[in-house]
Design an enzyme around this catalytic site. Structure first.
Site: not given
Length: 389
Positions: A72, A292, A296
């Site tokens: 991505h 979330p 991380k």
């Protein structure tokens, strides 16, 4: 029995540390409370920073990741239906890779088994002894028998509810915590993702996230009340609410179907200091939790592994304790930066019960600044793809 390093916890951080140490000829035994199948049954996110990918390469377990993972090069942010793109590759020269945490764990277990490295499953009543001395050891029960394992060092990779952090006296540690007044309702479905990048959405109905596991497995989240239960949400209600929170063009493209798993995760920021006590070192969730938002958790655990692995390597190969002596300092410096990013990004996207009209205007201005200002975009991208170790 004796080994050089005892690793408590057979999740990805413990396994990664063990594999890296094995590649340098440093013996480590992994102790895991559950079975391998149970560990591999956990549903977790899988957005991997560049640093974690590099550690997987160094550990010799990145072949399937590169073959099956999804690169991505950016992400999508939306505010009340208006969506814009942040181009990580252009801004930082680096992408992230979407590859499920379960698959990371599977690759590490397979590698560990292929070399005959020792992993003890179904271990219970683990007790850490004499961690503040030069001769620490661990006792545990397994299949009705008590075992003792002497070692040089202990790595606590056993999560927030594990025994490792609790082994550090309260007088020696300080804990910092923020709890958030909402949770994430997550649903997994065997449907194609609505977009080829993640979509983080801020709407007047609350936060939503569209993410993916592979070409036919999607993970979606919506902000919900802490008092909610997964059973309160039918599949129809979940999909309807998700459509209301994401841009209309994405809502029209959304492919729905039966959910194969639903769960609610509360959001928390937590850090304990220090991350070392004597010959005991804390890694990952044993030492810190991040919301979330921004993915991380696993990546911050990996940075801990980086610092601890290199410190232990330096100790055994060069007889130099500088790396382990500075482990806590170095790890915490990066941990707090990750905490800051997750806290800020969570504040950017969620609706809080006590937000005033002024607060909402500031949130909108913050998102507009991110959309329009390249310096802010670069700062965001640098944090998202992962700060350097």
């Amino acid at each position: 029995m004796r080994t050089q390093v005892v690793i408590i916890g057979g999740g990805p951080s413990g396994l990664l540390l063990g594999q890296l140490l094995h590649r340098r000829g440093i013996e480590a035994v992994v102790l895991e409370r559950k079975t391998r199948d149970y560990v591999l049954g956990r549903i977790r996110a899988g957005v991997l920073e560049t640093g974690l990918v590099g550690l997987m390469e160094e550990a010799g377990v990145a072949e399937r990741l590169h073959r099956e993972g999804y690169v991505h090069e950016g992400t999508q942010i939306s505010l009340n239906g208006e969506m814009f793109h942040l181009d990580f590759k252009r801004l930082t020269g680096k992408p992230v890779i979407v590859y499920g945490q379960t698959e990371v764990t599977r690759d590490l277990y397979d590698a560990r088994e292929s070399v005959g490295a020792r992993t003890e499953f179904e271990v219970d009543h683990v007790v850490i002894h004499d961690a503040d001395s030069d001769h620490p050891f661990v006792t545990y029960d397994q299949h009705g028998q008590q075992q003792r394992l002497d070692c040089d060092f202990i790595a606590g990779c056993d999560g927030f509810h594990g025994v490792s952090r609790q082994a550090i006296p309260l007088s020696m540690r300080r804990e910092y915590e923020k709890t958030y007044p909402f949770g994430w309702l997550g649903a997994l479905s065997e449907t194609p993702p609505v977009h080829d990048e993640l979509i983080y959405a801020n709407s007047d109905r609350g936060f939503a996230l569209c993410s993916m596991r592979n070409a036919n497995l999607s993970r979606y989240y919506i902000q919900c009340a802490l008092s909610d239960h997964p059973g309160d949400w039918t599949d129809k209600a979940f999909w309807q609410e998700l459509r209301r929170r994401i841009p209309a063009e994405m809502a029209e493209k959304l492919v729905t179907g039966p959910t194969i798993e639903k769960s609610i995760a509360p959001l928390r920021s937590f850090v304990t200091e220090p991350m070392r006590w004597g010959r005991l070192f804390l890694c990952g969730d044993a030492a810190h939790i991040v919301p979330p938002t921004g993915a991380k958790g696993l990546n911050t655990a990996a940075s801990d592994v980086h610092y601890l692995y290199n410190g232990l390597r330096q100790f055994y190969e060069e007889r130099d304790s500088e790396g382990i002596d500075r482990y806590s300092e170095r790890a915490l410096l990066r941990v707090w930066k990750a905490e800051r990013f997750s806290w800020w990004f969570s504040g950017l996207l969620h609706r809080y019960p006590d937000q005033s009209p002024f607060d909402l205007k500031m949130q909108q201005a913050d998102i507009a600044f991110l959309r329009d200002n390249e310096a802010q975009q670069r700062a965001f991208a640098e944090n998202y793809v992962g700060l350097p170790y």
